[in-house]
Design an enzyme around this catalytic site. Structure first.
Site, PDB file in Angstrom:
ATOM      1  N   GLU A 151     -18.893  91.106  29.010  1.00 34.35           N
ATOM      2  CA  GLU A 151     -19.760  90.339  28.111  1.00 34.35           C
ATOM      3  C   GLU A 151     -21.021  89.901  28.857  1.00 34.35           C
ATOM      4  O   GLU A 151     -20.931  89.450  29.992  1.00 34.35           O
ATOM      5  CB  GLU A 151     -18.984  89.115  27.590  1.00 34.35           C
ATOM      6  CG  GLU A 151     -19.751  88.266  26.630  1.00 34.35           C
ATOM      7  CD  GLU A 151     -20.343  89.086  25.476  1.00 34.35           C
ATOM      8  OE1 GLU A 151     -19.575  89.736  24.755  1.00 34.35           O
ATOM      9  OE2 GLU A 151     -21.583  89.089  25.323  1.00 34.35           O
ATOM     10  N   PHE A 152     -22.167  90.011  28.182  1.00 33.50           N
ATOM     11  CA  PHE A 152     -23.431  89.661  28.844  1.00 33.50           C
ATOM     12  C   PHE A 152     -24.140  88.487  28.171  1.00 33.50           C
ATOM     13  O   PHE A 152     -25.299  88.223  28.467  1.00 33.50           O
ATOM     14  CB  PHE A 152     -24.358  90.884  28.876  1.00 33.50           C
ATOM     15  CG  PHE A 152     -23.793  92.049  29.658  1.00 33.50           C
ATOM     16  CD1 PHE A 152     -23.883  92.071  31.039  1.00 33.50           C
ATOM     17  CD2 PHE A 152     -23.141  93.098  29.006  1.00 33.50           C
ATOM     18  CE1 PHE A 152     -23.338  93.131  31.772  1.00 33.50           C
ATOM     19  CE2 PHE A 152     -22.601  94.160  29.730  1.00 33.50           C
ATOM     20  CZ  PHE A 152     -22.706  94.175  31.116  1.00 33.50           C
ATOM     21  N   LEU A 153     -23.458  87.811  27.228  1.00 34.14           N
ATOM     22  CA  LEU A 153     -24.155  86.718  26.530  1.00 34.14           C
ATOM     23  C   LEU A 153     -24.496  85.578  27.491  1.00 34.14           C
ATOM     24  O   LEU A 153     -23.874  85.423  28.543  1.00 34.14           O
ATOM     25  CB  LEU A 153     -23.319  86.191  25.361  1.00 34.14           C
ATOM     26  CG  LEU A 153     -21.941  85.562  25.606  1.00 34.14           C
ATOM     27  CD1 LEU A 153     -22.027  84.162  26.172  1.00 34.14           C
ATOM     28  CD2 LEU A 153     -21.172  85.535  24.318  1.00 34.14           C
ATOM     29  N   LYS A 208     -20.810  94.693  35.323  1.00 33.18           N
ATOM     30  CA  LYS A 208     -20.947  93.255  35.076  1.00 33.18           C
ATOM     31  C   LYS A 208     -21.239  92.490  36.378  1.00 33.18           C
ATOM     32  O   LYS A 208     -22.189  91.703  36.452  1.00 33.18           O
ATOM     33  CB  LYS A 208     -19.666  92.730  34.411  1.00 33.18           C
ATOM     34  CG  LYS A 208     -19.633  91.233  34.203  1.00 33.18           C
ATOM     35  CD  LYS A 208     -20.711  90.747  33.254  1.00 33.18           C
ATOM     36  CE  LYS A 208     -20.763  89.232  33.224  1.00 33.18           C
ATOM     37  NZ  LYS A 208     -21.832  88.703  32.415  1.00 33.18           N
ATOM     38  N   GLY A 257     -36.610  76.928  41.365  1.00 33.82           N
ATOM     39  CA  GLY A 257     -35.961  75.678  40.947  1.00 33.82           C
ATOM     40  C   GLY A 257     -34.933  75.228  41.966  1.00 33.82           C
ATOM     41  O   GLY A 257     -35.032  75.565  43.150  1.00 33.82           O
ATOM     42  N   CYS A 264     -21.048  81.292  35.700  1.00 38.93           N
ATOM     43  CA  CYS A 264     -21.016  82.727  35.998  1.00 38.93           C
ATOM     44  C   CYS A 264     -21.627  83.117  37.340  1.00 38.93           C
ATOM     45  O   CYS A 264     -20.935  83.675  38.185  1.00 38.93           O
ATOM     46  CB  CYS A 264     -21.693  83.504  34.875  1.00 38.93           C
ATOM     47  SG  CYS A 264     -20.744  83.452  33.357  1.00 38.93           S
ATOM     48  N   ARG A 331     -20.295  73.374  34.545  1.00 36.64           N
ATOM     49  CA  ARG A 331     -19.627  74.063  35.649  1.00 36.64           C
ATOM     50  C   ARG A 331     -20.661  74.529  36.684  1.00 36.64           C
ATOM     51  O   ARG A 331     -21.625  75.201  36.335  1.00 36.64           O
ATOM     52  CB  ARG A 331     -18.811  75.252  35.127  1.00 36.64           C
ATOM     53  CG  ARG A 331     -17.563  74.817  34.380  1.00 36.64           C
ATOM     54  CD  ARG A 331     -16.793  75.989  33.805  1.00 36.64           C
ATOM     55  NE  ARG A 331     -17.425  76.554  32.630  1.00 36.64           N
ATOM     56  CZ  ARG A 331     -16.909  77.544  31.908  1.00 36.64           C
ATOM     57  NH1 ARG A 331     -15.760  78.087  32.262  1.00 36.64           N
ATOM     58  NH2 ARG A 331     -17.531  78.003  30.845  1.00 36.64           N
TER      59      ARG A 331
HETATM   60  N1  LIG Z   1     -19.631  81.461  29.837  1.00 36.56           N
HETATM   61  C1  LIG Z   1     -20.459  82.480  29.897  1.00 36.56           C
HETATM   62  O1  LIG Z   1     -21.676  82.352  29.710  1.00 36.56           O
HETATM   63  C2  LIG Z   1     -19.932  83.872  30.172  1.00 36.56           C
HETATM   64  C3  LIG Z   1     -20.762  84.979  29.955  1.00 36.56           C
HETATM   65  C4  LIG Z   1     -20.262  86.256  30.210  1.00 36.56           C
HETATM   66  C5  LIG Z   1     -18.977  86.397  30.717  1.00 36.56           C
HETATM   67  N2  LIG Z   1     -18.207  85.303  30.943  1.00 36.56           N
HETATM   68  C6  LIG Z   1     -16.847  85.501  31.429  1.00 36.56           C
HETATM   69  O2  LIG Z   1     -15.948  85.362  30.339  1.00 36.56           O
HETATM   70  C7  LIG Z   1     -14.718  84.767  30.750  1.00 36.56           C
HETATM   71  C8  LIG Z   1     -14.465  83.515  29.931  1.00 36.56           C
HETATM   72  O3  LIG Z   1     -15.493  82.597  30.206  1.00 36.56           O
HETATM   73  P1  LIG Z   1     -15.703  81.282  29.324  1.00 36.56           P
HETATM   74  O4  LIG Z   1     -16.928  80.625  29.826  1.00 36.56           O
HETATM   75  O5  LIG Z   1     -15.579  81.625  27.897  1.00 36.56           O
HETATM   76  O6  LIG Z   1     -14.404  80.455  29.794  1.00 36.56           O
HETATM   77  P2  LIG Z   1     -13.800  79.120  29.151  1.00 36.56           P
HETATM   78  O7  LIG Z   1     -13.170  78.405  30.275  1.00 36.56           O
HETATM   79  O8  LIG Z   1     -14.843  78.433  28.340  1.00 36.56           O
HETATM   80  O9  LIG Z   1     -12.680  79.656  28.157  1.00 36.56           O
HETATM   81  C9  LIG Z   1     -11.496  80.262  28.563  1.00 36.56           C
HETATM   82  C10 LIG Z   1     -10.431  79.929  27.532  1.00 36.56           C
HETATM   83  O10 LIG Z   1      -9.261  80.691  27.820  1.00 36.56           O
HETATM   84  C11 LIG Z   1      -8.144  79.866  27.512  1.00 36.56           C
HETATM   85  N3  LIG Z   1      -6.966  80.402  28.212  1.00 36.56           N
HETATM   86  C12 LIG Z   1      -6.696  80.425  29.536  1.00 36.56           C
HETATM   87  N4  LIG Z   1      -5.513  81.005  29.758  1.00 36.56           N
HETATM   88  C13 LIG Z   1      -5.027  81.381  28.565  1.00 36.56           C
HETATM   89  C14 LIG Z   1      -3.840  82.040  28.144  1.00 36.56           C
HETATM   90  N5  LIG Z   1      -2.926  82.437  29.025  1.00 36.56           N
HETATM   91  N6  LIG Z   1      -3.637  82.245  26.830  1.00 36.56           N
HETATM   92  C15 LIG Z   1      -4.577  81.847  25.929  1.00 36.56           C
HETATM   93  N7  LIG Z   1      -5.717  81.227  26.274  1.00 36.56           N
HETATM   94  C16 LIG Z   1      -5.943  80.992  27.573  1.00 36.56           C
HETATM   95  C17 LIG Z   1      -8.565  78.477  27.968  1.00 36.56           C
HETATM   96  O11 LIG Z   1      -7.790  77.476  27.363  1.00 36.56           O
HETATM   97  C18 LIG Z   1     -10.012  78.454  27.516  1.00 36.56           C
HETATM   98  O12 LIG Z   1     -10.162  77.931  26.212  1.00 36.56           O
HETATM   99  C19 LIG Z   1     -14.882  84.513  32.247  1.00 36.56           C
HETATM  100  O13 LIG Z   1     -14.352  85.605  32.933  1.00 36.56           O
HETATM  101  C20 LIG Z   1     -16.387  84.463  32.439  1.00 36.56           C
HETATM  102  O14 LIG Z   1     -16.788  84.831  33.734  1.00 36.56           O
HETATM  103  C21 LIG Z   1     -18.651  84.042  30.677  1.00 36.56           C
END
Ligand SMILES: NC(=O)c1ccc[n+]([C@@H]2O[C@H](COP(=O)([O-])OP(=O)(O)OC[C@H]3O[C@@H](n4cnc5c(N)ncnc54)[C@H](O)[C@@H]3O)[C@@H](O)[C@H]2O)c1
Length: 434
Positions: A151-153, A208, A257, A264, A331
């Site tokens: 995911e790249f959002l 990624k 900055g 991420c 974070r």
């Molecule tokens: N946040 C971003 O901008 C972004 C962008 C691209 C990629 N990513 C990647 O996407 C992934 C998720 O990131 P995020 O920011 O959405 O994380 P987050 O911490 O906001 O969400 C993760 C969710 O997974 C749930 N979870 C954990 N273990 C679980 C399980 N066993 N069963 C069901 N649910 C479970 C947690 O309760 C939580 O709600 C990461 O690998 C991150 O690097 C994040």
């Protein structure tokens, strides 16, 4: 089509909502009961502009629902997207325990073919490990596939990014998986015209980490240039503008900055360095990117100390706690670096952020929060800008000066024109500008 998404954080909830809006029927699973309860009440566990309305619409139209049961999620759809967290482990490596847990639980509940899609950011070859885990925990010989679909959002513009991706990357190793993913994304491809790139799983996983590490490199590069600018009497904003108009370089991620933060970049660069080390490649370039990012914050801290001389007992107004505007995510935010250090030095802290205060208060309870930047700056000896929220950019500087005890601004986001601020009588320190 029916789709299951496991993990309803920034990525899972936005992706699930986007799939539902595209016409699919989506079941979102999370093992955090409080999150699922909130979502069922149409309350958002995260802040993302426009998300609440779109979730409510798709729930009402019966294309989006929520559960805590992974078994229900496994039964619901052929394609299961894993969007759980992959936080940093103890030595910088990605902690894949949540991904592994989902793999195990899905395997134990499977009765028919399933495609498990890694949406989470994972190190290269996680697909291989996931396959081994599923095969081990399957109760009988059921066919399955693993795929990667990073995911790249970006938080703050997540919905916009999800509906208009620059590209969709999928890594597969069977025709069945490739066809299924193509079918899922076809409405989005038709609508947005974005490219659908199909490759092998390892290449998709690596795309990624390489993308995020490259963006972090751009940020550290411009921060290093900013340091040279300060020594040479040049203006990094002008230098970045001059560089960014070169189409080969581009203006994005060339803003000096306090360094990159968020959920991420820090963890993904750490994980990529760790992974390269493990594979036998010393990724020295990225180690320097990490080093520049760390010293950028230390350098800003020195500026604060220099301005105040004695930090003990000084009122410092911190504007911005989120790692960037448009999100409540703290974070790895710079605020988590500066605030504990200033507390330790005995500063009296006053904090403001339009939406991240609640999250910050959970980490650092007992601090004082204010409703507006001006209220926060009342009687302050120094204002520290860490997030360039619109409310900060639009501050009435004359009023700010009036309300402060000493008109000193340390600006970690180059929010104001140095000349204007100085003419108003402020002492002003920003990044890489004379
Ligand atoms: N946040 C971003 O901008 C972004 C962008 C691209 C990629 N990513 C990647 O996407 C992934 C998720 O990131 P995020 O920011 O959405 O994380 P987050 O911490 O906001 O969400 C993760 C969710 O997974 C749930 N979870 C954990 N273990 C679980 C399980 N066993 N069963 C069901 N649910 C479970 C947690 O309760 C939580 O709600 C990461 O690998 C991150 O690097 C994040």
């Amino acid at each position: 089509m029916k789709i299951t998404i496991v993990g309803t954080g920034y990525v899972g909830l936005v992706t699930g909502t986007c799939f539902a809006e595209m016409g699919h029927t989506v079941l979102c699973v999370d093992n955090d009961e409080s999150k699922i309860k909130m979502l069922k009440n149409l309350e958002m566990p995260i802040y993302e502009v426009g998300l609440q309305e779109l979730v409510a619409k798709n729930v009402a139209e019966k294309r989006l629902s929520f559960t805590t049961s992974i078994q229900e999620g496994t039964e619901f759809a052929e394609a299961i997207f894993i969007a759980v967290g992959t936080p940093p482990g103890y030595r910088g490596q990605a902690n894949l325990s949540y991904v592994e847990q989902v793999g195990r639980q899905v395997a134990e509940s499977m009765t028919d073919y399933r495609l498990l899609v890694e949406k989470s950011t994972v190190p290269v070859n996680t697909g291989e490990q996931l396959k081994r885990t599923i095969a081990k925990y399957l109760r009988e010989d059921i066919p399955f596939d693993v795929a990667s679909n990073p995911e790249f959002l970006k938080e703050g513009t997540a919905l916009e990014d999800a509906f208009k991706p620059d590209r969709i990357v999928v890594g597969v190793e069977s025709e069945r998986a490739g066809t299924l993913l193509r079918k899922i994304y076809q409405p989005l491809i038709d609508k947005s015209g974005c490219k659908f790139l199909q490759m092998n799983i390892a290449s998709a996983e690596l795309t990624k980490h390489a993308s995020n590490s490259f963006l972090a490199t751009k940020i550290s590069f411009i921060n290093a240039v900013a340091r040279v600018c300060e020594l040479a009497g040049a203006d990094v904003e002008q230098v970045a503008h001059g560089m960014g108009l070169d189409l080969r370089i581009g203006p994005q991620f060339l803003r000096a900055g306090v360094g990159y933060g968020g959920s991420c970049f820090p963890k993904d660069v750490d994980a990529f360095v760790h992974l390269a080390d493990q594979l036998g490649y010393n990724f020295q370039l990225l180690k320097e990117v990490q080093h520049i990012n760390k010293t950028q914050r230390e350098f800003m801290m020195q500026k604060i100390q220099h301005e105040l001389w004695v930090v003990q007992g000084k009122k410092i107004a911190v504007l911005g706690l989120a790692f960037k505007p448009g999100t409540d995510d703290i974070r790895e935010a710079p605020s988590l670096y500066f605030i504990p250090q200033l507390m330790e030095a005995g500063a009296k802290l006053r904090l403001w952020d339009p939406i991240a205060q609640e999250n910050f208060n959970r980490e650092h309870p007992g601090l004082k929060y204010y409703d507006t930047p001006l209220a926060c700056a009342e009687g302050a000896d120094l204002v520290l800008i860490l997030t360039d929220w619109p409310e900060v950019k639009e501050l009435d500087l004359a009023k700010l000066k009036e309300t402060m005890r000493c008109p000193v601004i340390i600006d970690g986001r180059n929010t104001f024109n140095p000349q204007t601020v100085k003419e108003l009588g402020f002492t002003y320190e920003s990044v890489g500008r004379p």
